[in-house]
Design an enzyme around this catalytic site. Sequence first.
Site, PDB file in Angstrom:
ATOM      1  CG  ASP A 135      -4.188  -5.605  -0.231  1.00 32.15           C
ATOM      2  OD1 ASP A 135      -4.380  -4.320  -0.282  1.00 32.15           O
ATOM      3  OD2 ASP A 135      -3.766  -5.912   0.871  1.00 32.15           O
TER       4      ASP A 135
ATOM      5  CE1 TYR B 119      -0.300   2.107   9.361  1.00 29.62           C
ATOM      6  CE2 TYR B 119      -0.773  -0.104  10.586  1.00 29.62           C
ATOM      7  CZ  TYR B 119      -1.031   0.806   9.839  1.00 29.62           C
ATOM      8  OH  TYR B 119      -2.251   0.525   9.069  1.00 29.62           O
TER       9      TYR B 119
ATOM     10  CG  HIS C 212      -1.697  -1.034   1.303  1.00 29.07           C
ATOM     11  ND1 HIS C 212      -2.050  -1.557   2.769  1.00 29.07           N
ATOM     12  CD2 HIS C 212      -2.539  -1.879   0.469  1.00 29.07           C
ATOM     13  CE1 HIS C 212      -3.131  -2.821   2.544  1.00 29.07           C
ATOM     14  NE2 HIS C 212      -3.203  -2.856   1.219  1.00 29.07           N
TER      15      HIS C 212
ATOM     16  CE  LYS D 247       1.667   3.350   5.849  1.00 30.78           C
ATOM     17  NZ  LYS D 247       0.917   2.106   5.075  1.00 30.78           N
TER      18      LYS D 247
END
Length: 182
Positions: free
Chosen positions: A169, A130, A61, A70
């Site tokens: 996905d 995260y 992503h 991140k």
Amino acid sequence: MKIIPTTIPDVLIIEPKVFGDERGFFMETWNQQTFTEAGLDFKFVQDNHSRSRQGILRGLHYQIKNPQGKLVRVTQGCVYDVAVDLRRSSPTFGQWTAVELSAENHRLFWVPPGFAHGFYVMSESADFQYKCTNLYAPEHERCVRWNDPNLNIPWPLVQGEAPQLSAKDALGALLPEAEVFA
């Protein structure tokens, strides 16, 4: 903390100092001053926590607008975590780097803006946490296919079985057709 470079200079593995004894352990996973002094001056605006079962693959992503950096870690279980450079102007464009993150190794992985990110759960389950430098913007989210032959990522698939993917996905783009950064 110890900062470990990867094959892509902007992506880093971070090993925090862990203080432990027979009672358990303590570690700082984020301290603005410590990170800034180490040259890692990030500003985070959102924290996320996901739990996934073994064999789940999330990614690869990225947000084409409002890109997110991140700082990722695993607090339960073990994952194979991957960052792919999608910055066309970068000398490492189209290259990837990976690290195993687990509750046992306490590692953090810095994935800068301009990268696709994904992970595969190797343990029975995993809690993945995260911090993000930009807010989630679903209208700008994109996905590169996990098994893109242009990337040739050797995912450590449990018993060689195909991973479980979200419908989104499964429809990820191949790198040559993906929308990327300048």
